[in-house]
Design an enzyme around this catalytic site. Structure first.
Site, mmCIF file in Angstrom:
data_model
loop_
_atom_site.group_PDB
_atom_site.id
_atom_site.type_symbol
_atom_site.label_atom_id
_atom_site.label_comp_id
_atom_site.label_asym_id
_atom_site.label_seq_id
_atom_site.Cartn_x
_atom_site.Cartn_y
_atom_site.Cartn_z
ATOM 1 N N ILE A 236 -23.277 41.490 -2.610
ATOM 2 C CA ILE A 236 -23.984 41.535 -3.892
ATOM 3 C C ILE A 236 -25.358 40.601 -3.535
ATOM 4 O O ILE A 236 -25.504 39.804 -3.130
ATOM 5 C CB ILE A 236 -23.225 40.613 -5.121
ATOM 6 C CG1 ILE A 236 -24.064 40.528 -6.478
ATOM 7 C CG2 ILE A 236 -22.860 39.211 -4.415
ATOM 8 C CD1 ILE A 236 -23.086 40.131 -7.544
ATOM 9 N N ALA A 237 -26.437 41.253 -4.212
ATOM 10 C CA ALA A 237 -27.854 40.878 -3.870
ATOM 11 C C ALA A 237 -28.766 41.197 -4.875
ATOM 12 O O ALA A 237 -28.789 42.219 -5.458
ATOM 13 C CB ALA A 237 -28.265 41.227 -2.569
ATOM 14 N N GLU B 69 -15.465 36.730 0.896
ATOM 15 C CA GLU B 69 -15.872 35.616 1.798
ATOM 16 C C GLU B 69 -17.272 35.297 1.441
ATOM 17 O O GLU B 69 -18.085 36.298 1.195
ATOM 18 C CB GLU B 69 -15.835 35.883 3.236
ATOM 19 C CG GLU B 69 -14.611 36.229 3.731
ATOM 20 C CD GLU B 69 -13.913 37.380 4.200
ATOM 21 O OE1 GLU B 69 -15.017 38.250 4.009
ATOM 22 O OE2 GLU B 69 -12.947 37.516 4.544
ATOM 23 N N ASN C 20 -23.530 28.581 0.528
ATOM 24 C CA ASN C 20 -24.231 29.259 -0.445
ATOM 25 C C ASN C 20 -23.841 29.109 -1.610
ATOM 26 O O ASN C 20 -23.201 29.775 -2.401
ATOM 27 C CB ASN C 20 -24.039 30.762 0.228
ATOM 28 C CG ASN C 20 -24.833 31.854 -0.802
ATOM 29 O OD1 ASN C 20 -25.584 31.757 -1.744
ATOM 30 N ND2 ASN C 20 -24.731 33.161 -0.493
ATOM 31 N N TYR D 6 -19.621 33.158 -8.471
ATOM 32 C CA TYR D 6 -18.323 33.576 -8.570
ATOM 33 C C TYR D 6 -17.286 32.715 -9.596
ATOM 34 O O TYR D 6 -16.394 33.125 -9.935
ATOM 35 C CB TYR D 6 -17.664 33.625 -6.946
ATOM 36 C CG TYR D 6 -18.514 34.594 -5.972
ATOM 37 C CD1 TYR D 6 -18.781 36.045 -6.694
ATOM 38 C CD2 TYR D 6 -19.070 34.058 -4.852
ATOM 39 C CE1 TYR D 6 -19.271 37.056 -5.844
ATOM 40 C CE2 TYR D 6 -19.697 35.144 -4.146
ATOM 41 C CZ TYR D 6 -19.869 36.430 -4.642
ATOM 42 O OH TYR D 6 -20.614 37.439 -3.767
HETATM 43 C C1 LIG Z 1 -26.140 35.089 -5.491
HETATM 44 C C2 LIG Z 1 -27.157 36.001 -6.409
HETATM 45 C C3 LIG Z 1 -26.455 37.551 -6.121
HETATM 46 C C4 LIG Z 1 -26.985 35.495 -7.815
HETATM 47 O O1 LIG Z 1 -27.930 36.217 -8.468
HETATM 48 P P1 LIG Z 1 -28.765 35.917 -9.757
HETATM 49 O O2 LIG Z 1 -28.980 37.195 -10.784
HETATM 50 O O3 LIG Z 1 -29.816 34.864 -9.514
HETATM 51 O O4 LIG Z 1 -27.463 35.242 -10.477
HETATM 52 P P2 LIG Z 1 -27.343 35.082 -12.229
HETATM 53 O O5 LIG Z 1 -28.796 34.832 -12.783
HETATM 54 O O6 LIG Z 1 -26.715 36.270 -12.955
HETATM 55 O O7 LIG Z 1 -26.599 33.800 -12.306
HETATM 56 C C5 LIG Z 1 -25.340 33.756 -12.736
HETATM 57 C C6 LIG Z 1 -24.434 32.256 -12.504
HETATM 58 O O8 LIG Z 1 -24.600 32.345 -11.108
HETATM 59 C C7 LIG Z 1 -24.900 30.758 -10.855
HETATM 60 N N1 LIG Z 1 -26.031 30.842 -10.307
HETATM 61 C C8 LIG Z 1 -26.761 31.535 -9.927
HETATM 62 N N2 LIG Z 1 -27.856 31.071 -9.160
HETATM 63 C C9 LIG Z 1 -27.913 29.928 -8.961
HETATM 64 C C10 LIG Z 1 -28.719 28.994 -8.342
HETATM 65 N N3 LIG Z 1 -29.662 29.077 -7.720
HETATM 66 N N4 LIG Z 1 -28.106 27.539 -8.585
HETATM 67 C C11 LIG Z 1 -26.948 27.326 -9.205
HETATM 68 N N5 LIG Z 1 -26.215 28.188 -9.800
HETATM 69 C C12 LIG Z 1 -26.614 29.637 -9.744
HETATM 70 C C13 LIG Z 1 -25.036 30.081 -12.442
HETATM 71 O O9 LIG Z 1 -23.577 29.716 -12.684
HETATM 72 C C14 LIG Z 1 -25.260 31.058 -13.013
HETATM 73 O O10 LIG Z 1 -25.274 31.227 -14.541
HETATM 74 P P3 LIG Z 1 -25.962 30.175 -15.515
HETATM 75 O O11 LIG Z 1 -27.307 31.052 -15.452
HETATM 76 O O12 LIG Z 1 -25.430 30.335 -16.692
HETATM 77 O O13 LIG Z 1 -26.156 28.870 -14.861
HETATM 78 C C15 LIG Z 1 -28.538 35.806 -5.682
HETATM 79 O O14 LIG Z 1 -28.791 34.470 -5.563
HETATM 80 C C16 LIG Z 1 -28.733 36.274 -4.412
HETATM 81 O O15 LIG Z 1 -29.102 37.614 -4.455
HETATM 82 N N6 LIG Z 1 -28.624 35.651 -3.344
HETATM 83 C C17 LIG Z 1 -28.910 36.267 -1.950
HETATM 84 C C18 LIG Z 1 -27.686 37.256 -1.522
HETATM 85 C C19 LIG Z 1 -26.542 36.403 -1.610
HETATM 86 O O16 LIG Z 1 -26.053 35.410 -1.048
HETATM 87 N N7 LIG Z 1 -25.337 37.182 -2.037
HETATM 88 C C20 LIG Z 1 -23.958 36.634 -1.996
HETATM 89 C C21 LIG Z 1 -23.165 36.719 -0.534
HETATM 90 S S1 LIG Z 1 -21.702 36.380 -0.668
#
Ligand SMILES: CC(C)(COP(=O)(O)OP(=O)(O)OC[C@H]1O[C@@H](n2cnc3c(N)ncnc32)[C@H](O)[C@@H]1OP(=O)(O)O)[C@@H](O)C(=O)NCCC(=O)NCCS
Length: 144
Positions: free
Chosen positions: A69-70, A103, A108, A115
């Site tokens: 997921i990214a 996992e 992270n 999650y």
């Molecule tokens: C993890 C990832 C997919 C989250 O995507 P995102 O679109 O930014 O997430 P969302 O905006 O939908 O956030 C949903 C919830 O996730 C949590 N969250 C997301 N980013 C966060 C951050 N930087 N810090 C704390 N909580 C966070 C929060 O609970 C958030 O809910 P809220 O907005 O009500 O607080 C993104 O950070 C990413 O692409 N990371 C790099 C790739 C990666 O590590 N993937 C996971 C591999 S297991």
């Protein structure tokens, strides 16, 4: 609804996301092979004709294992990751799976928070599971 199933034309963007987001990225070839595998399910998030995120899982017996997921950095914190994860969970339910499983690097924090927001709980830990940098993995699960 901006979440849709991935199609072959999205594979290049998915590979770009992998390259930007992970130290051990899936290549275009790996993504393409998984996409052809009937056990895999992939979704993308599209805004104004641009793919801004993607997510995928594979089915193993009655479990859905979230593989990737990214979201592109400039589009984070807008609910895209959550929408993609919700699509995978929904798909798992529709396909009658018992639980979802994944996992994640223990440090992270954004991913772990995402999650947990959607109900995943910690079910275990794998020491030194990741390399570059070396790190343990949290195992998270969600009963469907
Ligand atoms: C993890 C990832 C997919 C989250 O995507 P995102 O679109 O930014 O997430 P969302 O905006 O939908 O956030 C949903 C919830 O996730 C949590 N969250 C997301 N980013 C966060 C951050 N930087 N810090 C704390 N909580 C966070 C929060 O609970 C958030 O809910 P809220 O907005 O009500 O607080 C993104 O950070 C990413 O692409 N990371 C790099 C790739 C990666 O590590 N993937 C996971 C591999 S297991």
């Amino acid at each position: 609804m901006n979440v849709r199933r991935m199609n072959p034309g999205d594979l290049e963007k998915a590979a770009e996301l992998e390259e930007i987001c992970f130290s051990d990225p899936w290549t275009y070839e790996m993504l393409s092979e998984s996409f052809e595998n009937t056990l895999y399910r992939f979704f993308v998030y599209e805004q104004d004709g641009q793919v801004t995120g993607y997510a995928g899982m594979f089915k193993a017996l009655d479990e859905g294992n979230i593989a990737n997921i990214a979201v592109f950095p400039e589009y984070r914190r807008q609910g895209i990751g959550e929408a993609l994860l919700a699509a995978l969970i929904d798909e798992g339910r529709k396909e009658g799976l018992s639980r979802m499983f994944l996992e994640v690097r223990e440090t992270n924090y954004p991913a772990v928070a995402l999650y947990k927001k959607l109900g995943f709980t910690e079910a275990g830990y794998r020491k030194d599971y990741y390399h570059d940098p070396e790190e343990g993995a949290k195992i998270l699960t969600l009963d469907l």
